[in-house]
Design a protein around this motif. Sequence first.
Motif, PDB file in Angstrom:
ATOM      1  N   SER A  38       0.823  -1.212   0.000  1.00 16.05           N
ATOM      2  CA  SER A  38       0.000   0.000   0.000  1.00 16.05           C
ATOM      3  C   SER A  38       0.857   1.261   0.000  1.00 16.05           C
ATOM      4  CB  SER A  38      -0.942  -0.001   1.211  1.00 16.05           C
ATOM      5  OG  SER A  38      -1.827   1.103   1.134  1.00 16.05           O
ATOM      6  N   VAL A  39       1.618   1.440  -1.096  1.00 15.80           N
ATOM      7  CA  VAL A  39       2.477   2.611  -1.221  1.00 15.80           C
ATOM      8  C   VAL A  39       1.661   3.898  -1.221  1.00 15.80           C
ATOM      9  CG1 VAL A  39       4.163   3.763  -2.695  1.00 15.80           C
ATOM     10  CG2 VAL A  39       4.260   1.293  -2.408  1.00 15.80           C
ATOM     11  N   GLY A  40       0.499   3.860  -1.886  1.00 17.46           N
ATOM     12  CA  GLY A  40      -0.355   5.052  -1.920  1.00 17.46           C
ATOM     13  C   GLY A  40      -0.800   5.473  -0.537  1.00 17.46           C
ATOM     14  N   GLY A  41      -1.211   4.492   0.280  1.00 13.36           N
ATOM     15  CA  GLY A  41      -1.614   4.798   1.640  1.00 13.36           C
ATOM     16  C   GLY A  41      -0.459   5.326   2.478  1.00 13.36           C
ATOM     17  N   MET A  42       0.741   4.812   2.238  1.00  7.84           N
ATOM     18  CA  MET A  42       1.913   5.287   2.971  1.00  7.84           C
ATOM     19  C   MET A  42       2.213   6.741   2.621  1.00  7.84           C
ATOM     20  SD  MET A  42       5.807   3.818   2.893  1.00  7.84           S
ATOM     21  CE  MET A  42       5.993   4.390   1.197  1.00  7.84           C
ATOM     22  N   ASN A  73       1.257  13.695  -5.205  1.00  2.00           N
ATOM     23  CA  ASN A  73       1.622  13.478  -6.612  1.00  2.00           C
ATOM     24  C   ASN A  73       3.126  13.633  -6.829  1.00  2.00           C
ATOM     25  OD1 ASN A  73      -1.065  13.051  -7.271  1.00  2.00           O
ATOM     26  ND2 ASN A  73      -1.417  15.193  -7.831  1.00  2.00           N
ATOM     27  N   LEU A  74       3.736  14.604  -6.145  1.00  2.00           N
ATOM     28  CA  LEU A  74       5.175  14.795  -6.271  1.00  2.00           C
ATOM     29  C   LEU A  74       5.935  13.595  -5.716  1.00  2.00           C
ATOM     30  CD1 LEU A  74       7.561  16.591  -7.003  1.00  2.00           C
ATOM     31  CD2 LEU A  74       7.372  17.655  -4.740  1.00  2.00           C
ATOM     32  N   MET A  75       5.475  13.071  -4.585  1.00  2.14           N
ATOM     33  CA  MET A  75       6.112  11.897  -4.013  1.00  2.14           C
ATOM     34  C   MET A  75       5.976  10.689  -4.931  1.00  2.14           C
ATOM     35  SD  MET A  75       5.107  12.192   0.038  1.00  2.14           S
ATOM     36  CE  MET A  75       6.095  10.759   0.441  1.00  2.14           C
ATOM     37  N   GLU A  76       4.836  10.517  -5.541  1.00  2.00           N
ATOM     38  CA  GLU A  76       4.632   9.402  -6.473  1.00  2.00           C
ATOM     39  C   GLU A  76       5.538   9.547  -7.695  1.00  2.00           C
ATOM     40  OE1 GLU A  76      -0.074   8.358  -5.552  1.00  2.00           O
ATOM     41  OE2 GLU A  76       0.478   9.683  -7.222  1.00  2.00           O
ATOM     42  N   LEU A  77       5.705  10.786  -8.189  1.00  2.90           N
ATOM     43  CA  LEU A  77       6.590  11.018  -9.340  1.00  2.90           C
ATOM     44  C   LEU A  77       8.039  10.696  -8.982  1.00  2.90           C
ATOM     45  CD1 LEU A  77       7.097  12.062 -12.202  1.00  2.90           C
ATOM     46  CD2 LEU A  77       7.231  14.373 -11.252  1.00  2.90           C
ATOM     47  N   CYS A  78       8.495  11.179  -7.838  1.00  3.11           N
ATOM     48  CA  CYS A  78       9.871  10.902  -7.409  1.00  3.11           C
ATOM     49  C   CYS A  78      10.082   9.405  -7.173  1.00  3.11           C
ATOM     50  CB  CYS A  78      10.189  11.684  -6.140  1.00  3.11           C
ATOM     51  SG  CYS A  78      10.220  13.477  -6.373  1.00  3.11           S
ATOM     52  N   GLU A 136       0.055   8.958   1.658  1.00  2.00           N
ATOM     53  CA  GLU A 136      -0.970   9.779   2.290  1.00  2.00           C
ATOM     54  C   GLU A 136      -0.641  10.040   3.763  1.00  2.00           C
ATOM     55  OE1 GLU A 136      -4.707   7.918   1.716  1.00  2.00           O
ATOM     56  OE2 GLU A 136      -4.819   8.369  -0.444  1.00  2.00           O
ATOM     57  N   LYS A 137      -0.162   9.015   4.469  1.00  2.00           N
ATOM     58  CA  LYS A 137       0.183   9.178   5.882  1.00  2.00           C
ATOM     59  C   LYS A 137       1.363  10.121   6.054  1.00  2.00           C
ATOM     60  CE  LYS A 137      -1.543   4.656   7.326  1.00  2.00           C
ATOM     61  NZ  LYS A 137      -1.190   3.324   7.906  1.00  2.00           N
ATOM     62  N   VAL A 138       2.368  10.029   5.158  1.00  2.00           N
ATOM     63  CA  VAL A 138       3.527  10.919   5.239  1.00  2.00           C
ATOM     64  C   VAL A 138       3.108  12.358   4.997  1.00  2.00           C
ATOM     65  CG1 VAL A 138       5.729  11.521   4.159  1.00  2.00           C
ATOM     66  CG2 VAL A 138       5.175   9.118   4.604  1.00  2.00           C
ATOM     67  N   CYS A 139       2.259  12.575   3.973  1.00  2.00           N
ATOM     68  CA  CYS A 139       1.792  13.937   3.669  1.00  2.00           C
ATOM     69  C   CYS A 139       0.971  14.506   4.822  1.00  2.00           C
ATOM     70  CB  CYS A 139       0.954  13.933   2.389  1.00  2.00           C
ATOM     71  SG  CYS A 139       1.897  13.557   0.891  1.00  2.00           S
ATOM     72  N   ASP A 179      -2.415  17.612   5.488  1.00  2.00           N
ATOM     73  CA  ASP A 179      -3.342  17.261   4.411  1.00  2.00           C
ATOM     74  C   ASP A 179      -2.801  16.014   3.715  1.00  2.00           C
ATOM     75  OD1 ASP A 179      -5.060  16.996   2.311  1.00  2.00           O
ATOM     76  OD2 ASP A 179      -4.886  19.091   1.632  1.00  2.00           O
ATOM     77  N   LYS A 180      -3.631  14.980   3.645  1.00  2.00           N
ATOM     78  CA  LYS A 180      -3.147  13.716   3.107  1.00  2.00           C
ATOM     79  C   LYS A 180      -2.912  13.762   1.598  1.00  2.00           C
ATOM     80  CE  LYS A 180      -7.747  11.664   2.439  1.00  2.00           C
ATOM     81  NZ  LYS A 180      -8.616  10.504   2.800  1.00  2.00           N
ATOM     82  N   ASN A 181      -3.410  14.781   0.903  1.00  2.00           N
ATOM     83  CA  ASN A 181      -3.238  14.863  -0.547  1.00  2.00           C
ATOM     84  C   ASN A 181      -2.162  15.852  -0.981  1.00  2.00           C
ATOM     85  OD1 ASN A 181      -5.258  12.961  -1.213  1.00  2.00           O
ATOM     86  ND2 ASN A 181      -6.853  14.497  -0.864  1.00  2.00           N
ATOM     87  N   THR A 182      -1.752  16.744  -0.089  1.00  2.00           N
ATOM     88  CA  THR A 182      -0.750  17.749  -0.450  1.00  2.00           C
ATOM     89  C   THR A 182       0.616  17.080  -0.660  1.00  2.00           C
ATOM     90  OG1 THR A 182      -1.906  19.450   0.830  1.00  2.00           O
ATOM     91  CG2 THR A 182       0.401  19.855   0.268  1.00  2.00           C
ATOM     92  N   GLY A 183       1.168  17.266  -1.849  1.00  2.00           N
ATOM     93  CA  GLY A 183       2.486  16.714  -2.160  1.00  2.00           C
ATOM     94  C   GLY A 183       2.489  15.245  -2.522  1.00  2.00           C
TER      95      GLY A 183
END
Length: 208
Positions: A125-129, A146-151, A131-134, A140-144
């Motif tokens: 569950s990388v996506g959930g991870m 997309n940038l983390m997923e790109l990196c 969200e928790k980091v953000c 805000d679980k959505n801020t940043g």
Amino acid sequence: MSDTLYINMNQCVEVTTDYVTIADVATLECKNKSVVNRLKPIKLLTDNSHGKNRYIVSIMKIFEIVDKEFQNVDVQSVGETDCVIEFKKANSDVKWLEFLKVAAICIILFFGAGFSIMSFNNDVSVGGMFEKVCKLLTGDKNTGKNLMELCYSLGMGVGILIFYNHFGPKKLSKDPTPIEVEMRKYEMDVNQTLITGHNRDDGKLDVK
């Protein structure tokens, strides 16, 4: 005064002819070059199975030939004691067929690796991870996210290239790639298994 012949026999060889000579399975070195030149073209065996069988040649076979051919030659073995011989057909000149095979293997590897990566990401569950980091850093679980997923995606691609030490036909360094290392280990294990099986009389290889 006798000559000393040094024999470095390989663990395995592949030949594209229907016979194998001493020069195919071993490297010979002697101060008396006539000894080496005389031994190299001597045939050890001929394949009548059209490449279906493997064979094992013992260093003792070469010792026997040397004893028959020369009277005053001392033999020293500095390599393997047994050699696995495999007869293969010469590479086909049909370039488009070779290209088609390579393309098919690349497609299979690409989709197979992609499926493995997606299965791994879904399982942990990388996506959930992300969200928790953000949420922890920004509230805000959505801020940043997309940038983390790109990196993460770029880092995975670069990491794969560095790990496998390949970019197209070129290597990134002079070291052998992990695939080359594993293939050599597998080849050595197969050859040792064939030789051990033959020595235990449970193998099916022909001996010459």
